[in-house]
Design an enzyme around this catalytic site. Structure first.
Site, mmCIF file in Angstrom:
data_model
loop_
_atom_site.group_PDB
_atom_site.id
_atom_site.type_symbol
_atom_site.label_atom_id
_atom_site.label_comp_id
_atom_site.label_asym_id
_atom_site.label_seq_id
_atom_site.Cartn_x
_atom_site.Cartn_y
_atom_site.Cartn_z
ATOM 1 N N GLU A 26 0.841 -1.198 0.000
ATOM 2 C CA GLU A 26 0.000 0.000 0.000
ATOM 3 C C GLU A 26 0.870 1.240 0.000
ATOM 4 O O GLU A 26 2.012 1.226 0.473
ATOM 5 C CB GLU A 26 -0.885 -0.018 1.258
ATOM 6 C CG GLU A 26 -1.837 1.147 1.395
ATOM 7 C CD GLU A 26 -2.778 0.993 2.583
ATOM 8 O OE1 GLU A 26 -3.638 1.870 2.783
ATOM 9 O OE2 GLU A 26 -2.658 -0.012 3.315
ATOM 10 N N ASN A 71 -6.534 1.142 3.100
ATOM 11 C CA ASN A 71 -7.274 2.356 3.417
ATOM 12 C C ASN A 71 -6.937 3.494 2.455
ATOM 13 O O ASN A 71 -7.783 4.354 2.176
ATOM 14 C CB ASN A 71 -6.982 2.792 4.855
ATOM 15 C CG ASN A 71 -7.518 1.815 5.875
ATOM 16 O OD1 ASN A 71 -8.241 0.889 5.553
ATOM 17 N ND2 ASN A 71 -7.147 2.017 7.129
ATOM 18 N N ASN A 171 -12.177 -1.269 -0.299
ATOM 19 C CA ASN A 171 -11.414 -1.813 0.822
ATOM 20 C C ASN A 171 -12.137 -1.553 2.136
ATOM 21 O O ASN A 171 -12.518 -0.415 2.423
ATOM 22 C CB ASN A 171 -10.026 -1.166 0.890
ATOM 23 C CG ASN A 171 -9.255 -1.578 2.116
ATOM 24 O OD1 ASN A 171 -8.741 -2.693 2.203
ATOM 25 N ND2 ASN A 171 -9.165 -0.696 3.106
ATOM 26 N N GLU A 172 -12.349 -2.606 2.916
ATOM 27 C CA GLU A 172 -12.874 -2.504 4.285
ATOM 28 C C GLU A 172 -14.030 -1.507 4.395
ATOM 29 O O GLU A 172 -14.055 -0.651 5.293
ATOM 30 C CB GLU A 172 -11.748 -2.132 5.252
ATOM 31 C CG GLU A 172 -10.716 -3.238 5.420
ATOM 32 C CD GLU A 172 -9.685 -2.946 6.497
ATOM 33 O OE1 GLU A 172 -9.698 -1.838 7.073
ATOM 34 O OE2 GLU A 172 -8.841 -3.830 6.764
ATOM 35 N N TYR A 243 -5.693 -9.383 11.664
ATOM 36 C CA TYR A 243 -4.346 -9.202 12.197
ATOM 37 C C TYR A 243 -4.293 -9.803 13.599
ATOM 38 O O TYR A 243 -5.303 -9.876 14.295
ATOM 39 C CB TYR A 243 -3.974 -7.720 12.216
ATOM 40 C CG TYR A 243 -3.841 -7.126 10.830
ATOM 41 C CD1 TYR A 243 -2.668 -7.266 10.112
ATOM 42 C CD2 TYR A 243 -4.901 -6.440 10.242
ATOM 43 C CE1 TYR A 243 -2.544 -6.729 8.836
ATOM 44 C CE2 TYR A 243 -4.787 -5.908 8.969
ATOM 45 C CZ TYR A 243 -3.604 -6.056 8.266
ATOM 46 O OH TYR A 243 -3.492 -5.529 7.001
ATOM 47 N N GLU A 291 -5.740 -9.620 3.569
ATOM 48 C CA GLU A 291 -4.854 -8.957 4.540
ATOM 49 C C GLU A 291 -4.719 -9.855 5.752
ATOM 50 O O GLU A 291 -5.726 -10.178 6.405
ATOM 51 C CB GLU A 291 -5.387 -7.582 4.976
ATOM 52 C CG GLU A 291 -5.247 -6.497 3.926
ATOM 53 C CD GLU A 291 -5.594 -5.106 4.457
ATOM 54 O OE1 GLU A 291 -5.350 -4.854 5.668
ATOM 55 O OE2 GLU A 291 -6.114 -4.301 3.669
ATOM 56 N N GLN A 351 2.139 -6.321 5.181
ATOM 57 C CA GLN A 351 2.391 -5.967 3.798
ATOM 58 C C GLN A 351 3.727 -6.589 3.371
ATOM 59 O O GLN A 351 4.165 -7.537 4.018
ATOM 60 C CB GLN A 351 2.379 -4.460 3.644
ATOM 61 C CG GLN A 351 0.999 -3.864 3.885
ATOM 62 C CD GLN A 351 0.929 -2.368 3.602
ATOM 63 O OE1 GLN A 351 1.737 -1.792 2.897
ATOM 64 N NE2 GLN A 351 -0.065 -1.717 4.200
#
Length: 506
Positions: A26, A71, A171-172, A243, A291, A351
């Site tokens: 990102e 994000n 995204n999200e 995560y 992710e 990442q």
């Protein structure tokens, strides 16, 4: 402790999609600027890409990479990153309160991905923008010539289309922190219309709709149900993110969180099946776990820093230093993805460089591989083929995250083309060795061709610029194939093993 593993050649779970070992990068911190791209560095090539970082990436054999966010993408204007660099606008990135120079855009990133041997998996902005801008981006990227946007790309020096087949629809979007956050029905309808437009352009395109940002969201799993109600027939994957942390410094509970991931995958798989049945749909939707990683060493500190700083350019952000405990966890999570490969077809470590990443690169200094790099690389290299159903008989423990957690974490992969069988094994016991026995059925005359081990390290041990190879795989010992064709050996506590068996050709 005595442990026993049993596998049968014909008891398979699923062919493994090689994209299970993909990555994510990102426009965040020093992932792009100072990570893959650093024109002033002694290791920079003529395009400004760091050759030392690129070599580490190439060695991972990554099939696909998700870009440019994250994000970041929810307020991104793709047009800002094309054309002459000297005319590109500088923008404020609301996601990370940073300044974006747009010196790297889609065309430069495509050049880097080609050097790295990786297919691009692009995300479109469905936060502040929508369908029209998404289809324009698609036309710019993928149409050969003869239209305004394809000819614009050609005028920027890219005569051939990039031919990107995987597209993330935002995204999200369930997250209140997201620029342009939407409720499920609102997002699902927008994602559906975007997917329809993309498939009208090219039916071979695959689309990924946003699932929950994590399994602790208050809208989970209702979000998935509502989004798929609106979009099921026109999407191919639904994304999951998660995560992991060990703030409580409880190693066994940390390892138990892999069981949480299995429950997460199972719940969303059930939701997919429910919507398919309800709609009488003929297509299948799979999971894209795009992710995942360990993230907690720098998280609280850097979350505070973001609110305090004044729009810096490519600051050091979320540069986690990973230890051996994290490497064992990552190895276990990759095992879980193999075991769930019938539903999880794509997964992306988040990442790739500097930002919560397996690769670190110092400004004006060296690059090195973190502890988590090694299990990721070994599974990416040898975890290709068919996932096998693996029966494990080993002692278990209970913890806050899950009950009946096996001390022995195992995944097995059969590659019929190469006639190899590979085991990825973790002894998670804190103090006891594992007396290993593997019984094989249907595998003629197995021979142990390679045994790699990561063992004997303190859980808090790390790699660094000064000691970049402290933690690394080494040739293993104390494992053999006996006269009966069974594998036997001794596995040290808190150790990771890759056992590769070559088989007699039928």
């Amino acid at each position: 402790m005595k442990v026993k593993i049993s596998v049968h050649r014909d008891f398979t779970i699923s062919p493994i999609d090689e994209r299970l070992y993909s990555a994510f990068i990102e426009h965040m911190g020093r992932a792009i600027y100072g990570g893959i791209y650093d024109p002033g560095h002694p290791q920079a090539d003529e395009q400004g890409f760091r050759k030392d970082v690129l070599k580490f990436v190439q060695d991972l054999n990554i099939p696909a990479i998700r870009y440019p966010g994250g994000n970041f993408v929810s307020a991104y204007r793709w047009e800002d990153g094309v054309g002459p660099r000297e005319t590109r606008p500088v923008r404020l990135d609301l996601a990370w309160r940073c300044t974006e120079t747009n010196q790297i855009g889609i065309n430069e990133f495509a050049d880097w991905a080609k050097l790295a041997g990786i297919d691009m998996m692009l995300a479109v902005n469905l936060g502040t923008r929508g369908l029209d801008d998404a289809r324009n981006f698609l036309e710019y990227v993928n149409f050969p010539s003869g239209t305004a946007l394809s000819d614009l790309r050609r005028s920027h020096g890219k005569t051939e289309p990039h031919n990107v087949k995987l597209w993330c629809l935002g995204n999200e979007m369930d997250g209140p922190w997201q620029t342009g956050h939407k409720v499920a029905v609102e997002y699902g309808r927008l994602a559906n219309e975007t997917a329809k437009a993309f498939k009208s352009f090219d039916p071979s395109i695959k689309t990924i709709v946003c699932g929950s940002s994590n399994d602790e969201m208050p809208t989970y799993p209702e979000w998935e149900r509502e989004v798929l109600e609106e979009s099921y027939e026109n999407v191919d994957y639904i994304s999951l993110h998660k995560y992991f942390e060990n703030y409580e410094r409880n190693t066994l509970n940390f390892f138990g969180k892999i069981e949480e991931t299995g429950r997460y995958i199972q719940a969303i798989s059930g939701t997919i099946d429910y919507i398919k049945a309800k709609k009488r749909a003929k297509n299948d939707v799979f999971i894209c776990f795009d992710e995942w990683n360990v993230w907690y060493h720098q998280r609280e500190k850097d979350n505070r820093r973001i609110t305090e700083w004044d729009w810096p350019e490519a600051p050091a952000l979320l540069e986690e230093t990973y230890n051996f405990e994290d490497a064992l966890f990552v190895a276990g999570l990759l095992n879980e993805f193999i075991r769930r490969s019938d539903r999880v077809k794509i997964a992306c470590i988040a990442q790739l460089v500097n930002v919560i990443a397996p690769i670190r690169a110092e400004k004006e200094g060296p690059a090195w591989r973190q502890s988590i790099y090694h299990p990721y690389r070994l599974v990416a290299l040898y975890g290709r083929g068919e996932a096998l159903r693996t029966a494990v008989d080993a002692p278990t423990y209970n913890c806050a995250a899950a009950d009946q957690v096996s001390y022995l974490d195992v995944a097995s992969v059969y590659n019929r083309e190469k006639n190899t069988l590979t085991f990825f094994i973790i002894n998670r016991h804190l103090s006891e060795t594992a007396e290993l026995e593997i019984n094989l059925t249907g595998f003629p005359e197995p021979c142990l061709s390679e045994h790699l081990a990561m063992e004997g390290y303190d859980l808090q041990a790390t790699n660094s610029a000064q000691n970049p190879d402290h933690i690394r795989p080494k040739p293993g010992e104390n494992v053999v194939v006996d006269e009966s064709g069974s594998v036997r050996g001794i596995l040290a506590p808190l150790s990771y093993h890759v056992l590769r068996l070559s088989l007699k050709t039928d």
